[in-house]
Design a protein around this motif. Sequence first.
Motif, PDB file in Angstrom:
ATOM      1  N   ARG A 182       0.842  -1.194   0.000  1.00 56.33           N
ATOM      2  CA  ARG A 182       0.000   0.000   0.000  1.00 56.33           C
ATOM      3  C   ARG A 182       0.874   1.240   0.000  1.00 56.33           C
ATOM      4  NH1 ARG A 182      -4.673   0.683   4.444  1.00 56.33           N
ATOM      5  NH2 ARG A 182      -4.513   2.945   4.181  1.00 56.33           N
ATOM      6  N   TRP A 183       1.975   1.148   0.720  1.00 51.04           N
ATOM      7  CA  TRP A 183       2.884   2.289   0.813  1.00 51.04           C
ATOM      8  C   TRP A 183       3.601   2.517  -0.517  1.00 51.04           C
ATOM      9  CZ3 TRP A 183       3.678   6.644   2.654  1.00 51.04           C
ATOM     10  CH2 TRP A 183       4.938   7.223   2.728  1.00 51.04           C
ATOM     11  N   ILE A 184       3.965   1.413  -1.182  1.00 46.83           N
ATOM     12  CA  ILE A 184       4.665   1.553  -2.471  1.00 46.83           C
ATOM     13  C   ILE A 184       3.713   2.044  -3.557  1.00 46.83           C
ATOM     14  CG2 ILE A 184       5.705   0.189  -4.344  1.00 46.83           C
ATOM     15  CD1 ILE A 184       7.095  -1.431  -2.171  1.00 46.83           C
TER      16      ILE A 184
ATOM     17  N   ARG B 134      -0.449   6.991  -3.959  1.00 46.56           N
ATOM     18  CA  ARG B 134      -0.447   8.036  -4.992  1.00 46.56           C
ATOM     19  C   ARG B 134       0.898   8.759  -5.020  1.00 46.56           C
ATOM     20  NH1 ARG B 134      -4.550  10.992  -7.162  1.00 46.56           N
ATOM     21  NH2 ARG B 134      -4.001  13.087  -7.829  1.00 46.56           N
ATOM     22  N   ASN B 135       1.443   9.039  -3.831  1.00 51.25           N
ATOM     23  CA  ASN B 135       2.753   9.686  -3.756  1.00 51.25           C
ATOM     24  C   ASN B 135       3.848   8.669  -3.455  1.00 51.25           C
ATOM     25  OD1 ASN B 135       1.888  12.287  -4.261  1.00 51.25           O
ATOM     26  ND2 ASN B 135       1.272  12.550  -2.118  1.00 51.25           N
ATOM     27  N   GLY B 136       3.616   7.442  -3.877  1.00 49.43           N
ATOM     28  CA  GLY B 136       4.540   6.376  -3.527  1.00 49.43           C
ATOM     29  C   GLY B 136       5.739   6.306  -4.448  1.00 49.43           C
ATOM     30  N   VAL B 137       6.593   5.355  -4.130  1.00 48.80           N
ATOM     31  CA  VAL B 137       7.871   5.262  -4.836  1.00 48.80           C
ATOM     32  C   VAL B 137       7.675   4.742  -6.267  1.00 48.80           C
ATOM     33  CG1 VAL B 137       8.428   2.922  -4.057  1.00 48.80           C
ATOM     34  CG2 VAL B 137      10.253   4.506  -4.578  1.00 48.80           C
TER      35      VAL B 137
ATOM     36  N   ASN C 161       5.187   5.496  -8.309  1.00 51.87           N
ATOM     37  CA  ASN C 161       4.852   6.661  -9.123  1.00 51.87           C
ATOM     38  C   ASN C 161       6.056   7.571  -9.320  1.00 51.87           C
ATOM     39  OD1 ASN C 161       2.282   6.183  -9.936  1.00 51.87           O
ATOM     40  ND2 ASN C 161       1.337   7.138  -8.135  1.00 51.87           N
ATOM     41  N   ALA C 162       6.883   7.683  -8.286  1.00 49.61           N
ATOM     42  CA  ALA C 162       8.107   8.485  -8.434  1.00 49.61           C
ATOM     43  C   ALA C 162       8.963   7.913  -9.561  1.00 49.61           C
ATOM     44  CB  ALA C 162       8.887   8.501  -7.125  1.00 49.61           C
TER      45      ALA C 162
ATOM     46  N   TRP D 203      12.532  -0.747   1.464  1.00 46.67           N
ATOM     47  CA  TRP D 203      11.900   0.566   1.314  1.00 46.67           C
ATOM     48  C   TRP D 203      11.041   0.886   2.532  1.00 46.67           C
ATOM     49  CZ3 TRP D 203      12.631   4.925  -0.696  1.00 46.67           C
ATOM     50  CH2 TRP D 203      11.606   5.842  -0.863  1.00 46.67           C
TER      51      TRP D 203
ATOM     52  N   PHE E 286       7.183  14.430  -2.554  1.00 47.76           N
ATOM     53  CA  PHE E 286       7.163  13.688  -3.810  1.00 47.76           C
ATOM     54  C   PHE E 286       8.040  14.404  -4.827  1.00 47.76           C
ATOM     55  CE2 PHE E 286       5.657  12.352  -7.930  1.00 47.76           C
ATOM     56  CZ  PHE E 286       5.542  10.997  -7.768  1.00 47.76           C
ATOM     57  N   PRO E 287       8.960  13.755  -5.478  1.00 45.78           N
ATOM     58  CA  PRO E 287       9.356  12.358  -5.295  1.00 45.78           C
ATOM     59  C   PRO E 287      10.089  12.144  -3.983  1.00 45.78           C
ATOM     60  CG  PRO E 287      10.835  13.444  -6.816  1.00 45.78           C
ATOM     61  CD  PRO E 287       9.756  14.427  -6.520  1.00 45.78           C
ATOM     62  N   PRO E 288       9.943  10.933  -3.393  1.00 47.33           N
ATOM     63  CA  PRO E 288      10.576  10.678  -2.095  1.00 47.33           C
ATOM     64  C   PRO E 288      12.093  10.559  -2.221  1.00 47.33           C
ATOM     65  CG  PRO E 288       9.526   8.703  -2.928  1.00 47.33           C
ATOM     66  CD  PRO E 288       9.183   9.784  -3.890  1.00 47.33           C
TER      67      PRO E 288
ATOM     68  N   TRP F 206       1.113   7.644   8.625  1.00 41.66           N
ATOM     69  CA  TRP F 206       2.027   6.696   8.007  1.00 41.66           C
ATOM     70  C   TRP F 206       3.330   6.558   8.774  1.00 41.66           C
ATOM     71  CZ3 TRP F 206       1.356   2.859   4.806  1.00 41.66           C
ATOM     72  CH2 TRP F 206       0.254   2.859   3.941  1.00 41.66           C
TER      73      TRP F 206
ATOM     74  N   LEU G 180       4.258   2.807   9.525  1.00 43.38           N
ATOM     75  CA  LEU G 180       5.402   2.136   8.906  1.00 43.38           C
ATOM     76  C   LEU G 180       6.348   1.584   9.967  1.00 43.38           C
ATOM     77  CD1 LEU G 180       6.164   4.615   5.997  1.00 43.38           C
ATOM     78  CD2 LEU G 180       5.065   2.398   5.841  1.00 43.38           C
TER      79      LEU G 180
END
Lengths: 337, 349
Positions: free
Chosen positions: A165-167, A170-173, A175-176, B41, B56-58, B314, B318
């Motif tokens: 879910r984290w990956i 929407r702003n996850g890695v 998409n990056a 990650w 974003f980007p992270p 989060w 996490l």
Amino acid sequence: MAQVGAWVGAVITAPLRGFARLLDVPLRVWQRLAGQNGMAAFFLLPNMAIFGIFVLFPLGLNIAYSLTSGGALFLADRNFAGLGQYQRLLTCADYTNLLSCQEDQFWTALGNTALFVVVQVTALIVLATATALILNRELRARSFWRAVFFFPVLLSPVVVGLIWRWILDRNGVLNAGLVAVGLDPVNWLLDRNFAFAAAVGVTIWAHLGFFALILLAGLQAIPRDLYEAAEMDGTRPARVFWRITLPLLMPNMLVVIVLALIRAVQVFDEAFVLTGGGPGTATLFLTQYIYEVGFASLLKNPGLAAAASILMGGVLVVLTLLQLALGRRNERKAKLK
Amino acid sequence: MSAVGTFLTRRRGGDRWDWTDIVTFLWLGAGVFIMFGPALWLVLSSFKSPAQLSEFPPTLLPYEARTAVVEGYDKPLPLFVVTDDSGTRTLAEVRRVGTIAQMVDPENPATMERINIANRTPDRAVGFSWGNYLDPFLRFDFLKYTQNSIFVTGVATLITLLTNSMAAFALSKYDFRGRNTVVVLIIATLMIPLSVILVPLYSIVSGVGLINSLWGVILPTVATPTGVFLLRQYMLTIPDELLEAARMDHASEWQIYWRIVLPLTAPALAVLAIFSVVWRWNDFLWPLIVLSRQEVYTLQVGLNAYAGELNVQWHYLLAMTVITMIPVVLVFVFLQRFITAGIAGTGLK
């Protein structure tokens, strides 16, 4: 390591050993009174009592529940409804339009699960076979590579769901990564098709290593001299695969396929944490339907949930019988060799 | 990593690169990335501050903004690297008005500079937000969830080992009427996963008053048919002569089970123990149904509840996911070969 293990074991079991010594005297008396059969009964009792109360009895009870209606929890307070719940589950005004079904959610879940089973099991078996074939090559550090693919198998479904879910956020890695190569970001878990694909992909990720491992064991049982003979004859690798590897792997493969089917039919945890069944009902599967109807929704309907679980259980019984038959056949063949 | 090195230089047969070598190389490389990457990650992300998580980007590594204590100001001020006509330098921000920031040089706090925010970037260094890990234990219920998970896992595993081994002993070392019936009965229960009997099981557990009790989570899971089978298959290989000899010496049946058969079954018991620990630690659906009060949540249920909130925090989530992962990762690192041997041998899981 082993010594530390033994030491820890000794400490943990110390009270148990004391307990065992205490039990010896009354049990000697019981042995005198009831004989060997009595002792067998004693040894079976705890396990079978728990079995009986929490597995066998509920199974019978489930059928009773599926024949009743109402929201009450205990069977005595419920009204007999005959096959009403099954009727409600299965009745549609027009079977070409699932929205016309009385329980359209059930049909949606059924459809999703069927599609999931077909897609996930196919992809899983293909990928697991490929992985097993590669791990079966003469690799340095094979146990390391095997461990790589096995790692996610041990993770809890909740952890797996949250990791992805984290990956896939929407702003996850992910998409990056897409943006970095010049593509548009995608809202993975809020798009019906992508969310479904994510449920398939994530469950494959989590279980690939388990199936690859069983297939690898099967591959390693194939006699080496067959391959040597093929090499002597200059047989092409593709032909070796189709004529030697695959036929000899088949018994294991069938067991693995059935096992994968059994698991896929019950898909719940990872998908539930990942998508919660959404967006809408795009990833609503049977187990979640049962959970929602029986426990989570405001208007609980235990009878309906029981009926749905019996329908699902029927499929599972057929699959398990198939698995046991296949396993027994393999054992017989192994003995004949 | 040396494995990667030797692997890179390996080929199939002679000196030529075969296409299967390339496929193998790509497959294993992708495997490491896809299988380990997500968990890695997760761990990296779990050390980031909330502000960093929403970036974003992270960034790959967790960063923390650097601050400086400047004379004349009570609180430490955030540092920025400023690049404009007068060169590159590090300044501390006093306040910001629109697109203009009022900044001072920490060395020379007397002169205030007005800097356009487009000309500056936060001065950051790699840093870990340990609070992500501490707060859930100190301020929320995660300590309780962890205790509950440990209790459920430990007790369920002990009961599983005891009851399953007793049943396996009876089924492998005694000849009594109805033995085959019992064996078939246990096989039959293999077909009934928990998800099929949820409703009646809930009513039974509710009837004996174990809803919202950890025992309600433990008891339905301990009589595993797979465990009985694993142990029975193993005990069948123990020679009966050993038991006969002990009976000659007037050992009771209980002693035979406890002092002869159990120690000899240790390898199989160890495998079952490892599996049981992983199973019970990871259980989700049944605890989710039985446990509805916060103080009895296990880690898995607690995590799910946390992830289901409207505003998912989060940074805490996490970190707690990492905590939940730790025991299983330890099992993986130290005991993996037992598990893989168990699965390859019996198809257990």
